[in-house]
Design an enzyme around this catalytic site. Structure first.
Site, PDB file in Angstrom:
ATOM      1  N   ASN A  86      10.305 -24.016  27.045  1.00 43.25           N
ATOM      2  CA  ASN A  86       9.702 -22.879  26.357  1.00 43.25           C
ATOM      3  C   ASN A  86       8.733 -23.400  25.297  1.00 43.25           C
ATOM      4  O   ASN A  86       9.065 -24.325  24.556  1.00 43.25           O
ATOM      5  CB  ASN A  86      10.780 -22.030  25.689  1.00 43.25           C
ATOM      6  N   GLU A  94      12.649 -21.100  20.368  1.00 36.06           N
ATOM      7  CA  GLU A  94      13.395 -20.805  19.134  1.00 36.06           C
ATOM      8  C   GLU A  94      13.537 -22.030  18.258  1.00 36.06           C
ATOM      9  O   GLU A  94      13.538 -21.922  17.033  1.00 36.06           O
ATOM     10  CB  GLU A  94      14.797 -20.274  19.484  1.00 36.06           C
ATOM     11  N   VAL A  95      13.709 -23.187  18.873  1.00 37.17           N
ATOM     12  CA  VAL A  95      13.849 -24.432  18.098  1.00 37.17           C
ATOM     13  C   VAL A  95      12.578 -25.252  18.311  1.00 37.17           C
ATOM     14  O   VAL A  95      12.253 -25.623  19.448  1.00 37.17           O
ATOM     15  CB  VAL A  95      15.098 -25.229  18.544  1.00 37.17           C
ATOM     16  N   HIS A  99      12.099 -29.656  23.812  1.00 33.32           N
ATOM     17  CA  HIS A  99      13.309 -29.864  24.610  1.00 33.32           C
ATOM     18  C   HIS A  99      13.131 -29.309  26.009  1.00 33.32           C
ATOM     19  O   HIS A  99      12.420 -28.331  26.215  1.00 33.32           O
ATOM     20  CB  HIS A  99      14.537 -29.220  23.944  1.00 33.32           C
ATOM     21  N   HIS A 101      15.276 -27.627  28.982  1.00 33.89           N
ATOM     22  CA  HIS A 101      16.565 -27.026  29.372  1.00 33.89           C
ATOM     23  C   HIS A 101      16.878 -27.437  30.813  1.00 33.89           C
ATOM     24  O   HIS A 101      15.998 -27.367  31.680  1.00 33.89           O
ATOM     25  CB  HIS A 101      16.473 -25.495  29.375  1.00 33.89           C
TER      26      HIS A 101
HETATM   27  P1  5GP Z   1      14.513 -22.491  22.953  1.00 30.51           P
HETATM   28  O1  5GP Z   1      14.579 -20.992  22.923  1.00 30.51           O
HETATM   29  O2  5GP Z   1      13.893 -23.052  21.701  1.00 30.51           O
HETATM   30  O3  5GP Z   1      13.845 -23.007  24.202  1.00 30.51           O
HETATM   31  O4  5GP Z   1      16.004 -22.990  23.073  1.00 30.51           O
HETATM   32  C1  5GP Z   1      16.735 -23.469  21.994  1.00 30.51           C
HETATM   33  C2  5GP Z   1      18.145 -23.694  22.497  1.00 30.51           C
HETATM   34  O5  5GP Z   1      18.842 -24.467  21.541  1.00 30.51           O
HETATM   35  C3  5GP Z   1      18.958 -22.411  22.698  1.00 30.51           C
HETATM   36  O6  5GP Z   1      19.409 -22.344  24.048  1.00 30.51           O
HETATM   37  C4  5GP Z   1      20.112 -22.536  21.710  1.00 30.51           C
HETATM   38  O7  5GP Z   1      21.334 -22.030  22.224  1.00 30.51           O
HETATM   39  C5  5GP Z   1      20.172 -24.030  21.478  1.00 30.51           C
HETATM   40  N1  5GP Z   1      20.666 -24.419  20.161  1.00 30.51           N
HETATM   41  C6  5GP Z   1      20.256 -23.937  18.964  1.00 30.51           C
HETATM   42  N2  5GP Z   1      20.913 -24.541  17.955  1.00 30.51           N
HETATM   43  C7  5GP Z   1      21.745 -25.444  18.528  1.00 30.51           C
HETATM   44  C8  5GP Z   1      22.679 -26.393  18.002  1.00 30.51           C
HETATM   45  O8  5GP Z   1      22.885 -26.525  16.789  1.00 30.51           O
HETATM   46  N3  5GP Z   1      23.359 -27.154  18.897  1.00 30.51           N
HETATM   47  C9  5GP Z   1      23.167 -27.048  20.249  1.00 30.51           C
HETATM   48  N4  5GP Z   1      23.893 -27.848  21.039  1.00 30.51           N
HETATM   49  N5  5GP Z   1      22.294 -26.163  20.772  1.00 30.51           N
HETATM   50  C10 5GP Z   1      21.592 -25.374  19.935  1.00 30.51           C
END
Ligand code: 5GP
Ligand code: ZN
Length: 117
Positions: A86, A94-95, A99, A101
């Site tokens: 993403n 979100e982060v 990364h 997935h």
């Molecule tokens: P994004 O929406 O940025 O592609 O996905 C971020 C992912 O990071 C989400 O699936 C969320 O559940 C995961 N995530 C957020 N904070 C943490 C954390 O502290 N530890 C782990 N293991 N996953 C996290």
């Protein structure tokens, strides 16, 4: 990026359930799994998004993808898996630490995207 949550995970300041680690990359299970198996592959060095990669990152990004299938198999995903990156607001990121997935473990992960509403 001292406050970045994934930088903190890569430094071991926040615990995670590790899938794979080497000197440049780390993979760990997602805290809020969307499928029976859901883990994330990150570079240890902070890169915010795919917008922020450069030619210098080719080896690093190649390493993340070339190790992905082996990591998936180590988690029992031997009949396919979904790979998602993403990017930014529209991509639903979100982060803001790059990364990949990796998801699977169900008979099918489902449609690639849901219909626009
Ligand atoms: P994004 O929406 O940025 O592609 O996905 C971020 C992912 O990071 C989400 O699936 C969320 O559940 C995961 N995530 C957020 N904070 C943490 C954390 O502290 N530890 C782990 N293991 N996953 C996290
Ligand atoms: Zn970071």
């Amino acid at each position: 990026m001292s406050g970045c949550i994934f930088c903190r995970i890569s430094r071991g300041e926040i615990p995670s359930r590790k899938v794979y680690e080497d000197d440049e990359i780390l993979a760990f299970h997602d805290l809020n799994p969307q499928r029976p198996v859901h883990f994330l592959i990150i570079p240890k060095r902070h890169i915010s998004t795919l917008y922020d990669v450069s030619a210098d990152d080719q080896e690093l990004l190649g390493r993340m993808l070339t190790r992905a299938a082996e990591m998936a198999r180590s988690q029992g995903l031997d009949d396919g898996f979904r790979t998602i990156v993403n990017t930014g607001r529209v991509g639903g990121q979100e982060v803001y630490h790059l990364h990949i997935h990796i998801m699977g473990g169900a008979d099918s992960v489902g449609p690639m995207v849901s219909a626009l509403k």
